[in-house]
Write a protein that holds these residues in place. Sequence first.
Motif, short mmCIF file in Angstrom:
data_model
loop_
_atom_site.label_atom_id
_atom_site.label_comp_id
_atom_site.label_asym_id
_atom_site.label_seq_id
_atom_site.Cartn_x
_atom_site.Cartn_y
_atom_site.Cartn_z
N LEU A 137 12.11 0.85 -8.12
CA LEU A 137 11.57 2.19 -8.31
C LEU A 137 10.84 2.31 -9.64
O LEU A 137 9.77 2.94 -9.72
N ILE A 138 11.41 1.73 -10.70
CA ILE A 138 10.77 1.88 -12.02
C ILE A 138 9.73 0.79 -12.29
O ILE A 138 8.92 0.93 -13.19
N GLN A 139 9.78 -0.30 -11.50
CA GLN A 139 8.75 -1.33 -11.65
C GLN A 139 7.47 -0.93 -10.93
O GLN A 139 6.36 -1.23 -11.39
N GLY A 140 7.62 -0.22 -9.83
CA GLY A 140 6.47 0.18 -9.03
C GLY A 140 6.54 -0.43 -7.64
O GLY A 140 6.93 -1.59 -7.48
N LEU A 141 6.17 0.37 -6.64
CA LEU A 141 6.23 -0.05 -5.25
C LEU A 141 4.89 0.18 -4.58
O LEU A 141 4.12 1.06 -4.98
#
Length: 342
Positions: A137-141
């Motif tokens: 979620l915080i890395q990016g999807l």
Amino acid sequence: MELTTVWFLIVGVLLIGYFVLDGFDFGVGMALPFVGKDDTDRRVVINTIGPVWDLNETWLIVAGACLFAAFPEWYATMFSGFYLALLLILVALILRGVSFEYRHQGKSEKWKAWFDRFIMIGSFLPPLLWGTAFANLIQGLPISKMDNGGWLYEGTLLTLLNPYGLLGGVVVMLLCFTHGLVYLALKSTGAVKERSQALAVKVGAGTIVAAALFLVWTILQHLSNPMLPAIIACAALAAVAAIVAWVLNLKGREGWAFTFNTATIAFALLTIFAALFPNLMISSIDPAQSMTIVGAASSQKTLELMTWVAVFTLPFVLAYQAWTFWVFRKRISRDTVTASAH
């Protein structure tokens, strides 16, 4: 403060409550084959969480319900995108719950051994998968905005299994394992307590190393994030709390070690929520298509109604939880377990 932000924080608090409370349940389940050398020891281990594990699990249900009501777009996109991972978590939780209830129904060692394995598997998988999901979620999807205003997840389960995501899963799993071992030391006596404390020292050291790597990696990924000061502060507090908990456990101060382990989990999750804010899901395709708190929230009237419900019900939930732990505050020993069988 806007109600959208308030409910973002409330969901965060509920998830912290879940991982703090069900986190030590997971840790106890993972510790079962390591600290339980015979059936009586394993019954001691299980009985430490026997009266509270199902109550602790309800925090996840409440968090999911609040997520559905306050941020329906977040709920829909995450549950569709993480479908297989969430299905595995659900199966693991069912397997664990059934094992707690049915382990004592059979008398043969083979019967109990199978359910002990199910308890361990059902305790290991959820924190691993939850950690992987939160890290992603915080890395990016790979999510994109659709014409109808919703968001579409364009990845697969394998998309989540990247190095950063897997490290996040391992960190959460180790945090829960350590948390459970310290809880066992707090709630048991004799050999089970000694084995739990000794194993907590070893697992805790590995947890500190893995968590430090994850937190540093998270900070490096968010150097341009306006919330960077909050991310660094929460990460630093999580790191300090983890080290203090490890030292306290080493000195046999399991009560304070458990308190600081709780703080470690809380600040680790606050780091994740600080890295997310003001988004709910960060798009790796185009940051402009990221899901924001405002864009995914329910109507103002819905949030107002939910706020009043939370104000009146949450104190009762907390009071009941505290009362339950007070009633079952005594340590579990081999003598206690043996006596209860007659």
